[in-house]
Design a protein around this motif. Structure first.
Motif, PDB file in Angstrom:
ATOM      1  N   LYS A 148      78.804  87.266 -25.967  1.00 58.74           N
ATOM      2  CA  LYS A 148      79.796  86.075 -25.583  1.00 58.74           C
ATOM      3  C   LYS A 148      80.965  86.050 -26.513  1.00 58.74           C
ATOM      4  O   LYS A 148      81.611  84.785 -27.212  1.00 58.74           O
ATOM      5  CB  LYS A 148      78.580  84.467 -26.287  1.00 58.74           C
ATOM      6  N   ILE A 177      87.288  77.069 -16.707  1.00 62.63           N
ATOM      7  CA  ILE A 177      86.174  76.065 -17.471  1.00 62.63           C
ATOM      8  C   ILE A 177      84.759  76.318 -16.997  1.00 62.63           C
ATOM      9  O   ILE A 177      84.077  76.868 -17.784  1.00 62.63           O
ATOM     10  CB  ILE A 177      86.339  75.033 -17.871  1.00 62.63           C
ATOM     11  N   SER A 178      84.634  76.567 -16.750  1.00 59.93           N
ATOM     12  CA  SER A 178      83.507  76.038 -14.920  1.00 59.93           C
ATOM     13  C   SER A 178      83.130  77.734 -15.062  1.00 59.93           C
ATOM     14  O   SER A 178      81.774  77.552 -14.810  1.00 59.93           O
ATOM     15  CB  SER A 178      83.757  75.776 -13.691  1.00 59.93           C
ATOM     16  N   ASN A 210      82.184  79.544 -18.411  1.00 58.01           N
ATOM     17  CA  ASN A 210      80.597  78.289 -18.967  1.00 58.01           C
ATOM     18  C   ASN A 210      79.790  78.551 -17.969  1.00 58.01           C
ATOM     19  O   ASN A 210      78.818  79.086 -18.734  1.00 58.01           O
ATOM     20  CB  ASN A 210      80.813  76.549 -18.322  1.00 58.01           C
ATOM     21  N   GLU A 211      79.214  79.046 -17.108  1.00 58.49           N
ATOM     22  CA  GLU A 211      79.196  79.978 -15.980  1.00 58.49           C
ATOM     23  C   GLU A 211      78.613  81.285 -17.091  1.00 58.49           C
ATOM     24  O   GLU A 211      77.073  81.595 -16.881  1.00 58.49           O
ATOM     25  CB  GLU A 211      79.045  79.970 -14.892  1.00 58.49           C
ATOM     26  N   MET A 248      78.567  82.097 -19.435  1.00 62.10           N
ATOM     27  CA  MET A 248      78.225  81.875 -21.271  1.00 62.10           C
ATOM     28  C   MET A 248      76.571  81.562 -20.899  1.00 62.10           C
ATOM     29  O   MET A 248      75.576  82.525 -21.515  1.00 62.10           O
ATOM     30  CB  MET A 248      78.844  81.213 -21.811  1.00 62.10           C
ATOM     31  N   ASN A 249      76.040  80.426 -19.479  1.00 61.20           N
ATOM     32  CA  ASN A 249      74.952  80.439 -19.332  1.00 61.20           C
ATOM     33  C   ASN A 249      74.093  81.129 -19.363  1.00 61.20           C
ATOM     34  O   ASN A 249      73.197  81.766 -19.406  1.00 61.20           O
ATOM     35  CB  ASN A 249      74.905  79.487 -18.196  1.00 61.20           C
TER      36      ASN A 249
END
Length: 112
Positions: free
Chosen positions: A56, A81-82, A85-86, A88-89
């Motif tokens: 990560k 940011i999007s 975050n995706e 990381m998901n």
């Protein structure tokens, strides 16, 4: 009433300890495998791409010049940011998938 272990977990404490040690080794191997992978996600139809490691750590951000508008930095921030975050998901999903392959047969799997 005797308590019973699921099939494959009989044989006494030493057999069970061996199974847990084997499982721990598998978990360590899968963790190392994931940590060496990279995960990329995009937002804004591919205008912003983020790549993270399996640990990560953000490795790169690629931004298409056409989405850089000095009068609308908020949109670019949201796209970044999007994408991050995706990515990381995706690490989380891969981790969950790999770990569930190992722990799915355990008698306590699924308990919270």
């Amino acid at each position: 009433m005797k308590s019973r272990l699921p099939q494959g977990y009989g044989g006494g404490k030493s057999d069970m300890l061996k199974k847990f040690q084997d499982m721990q080794k598998q978990l360590e191997e899968k963790t190392s495998e994931i940590e060496n992978m990279t995960f990329t996600a995009a937002s804004g139809g591919g205008a912003v791409k983020a790549t993270v490691s399996g640990k990560k750590h953000l490795q790169s951000i690629n931004i298409s010049p056409e989405v850089i508008d000095p009068n609308d930095t908020e949109m670019l921030e949201d796209l970044i940011i999007s994408a991050v975050n995706e990515a990381m998901n995706k690490v989380d999903e891969m981790t969950d998938s790999k770990m569930s392959q190992i722990t799915s047969g355990l008698p306590f799997a699924g308990l919270s």
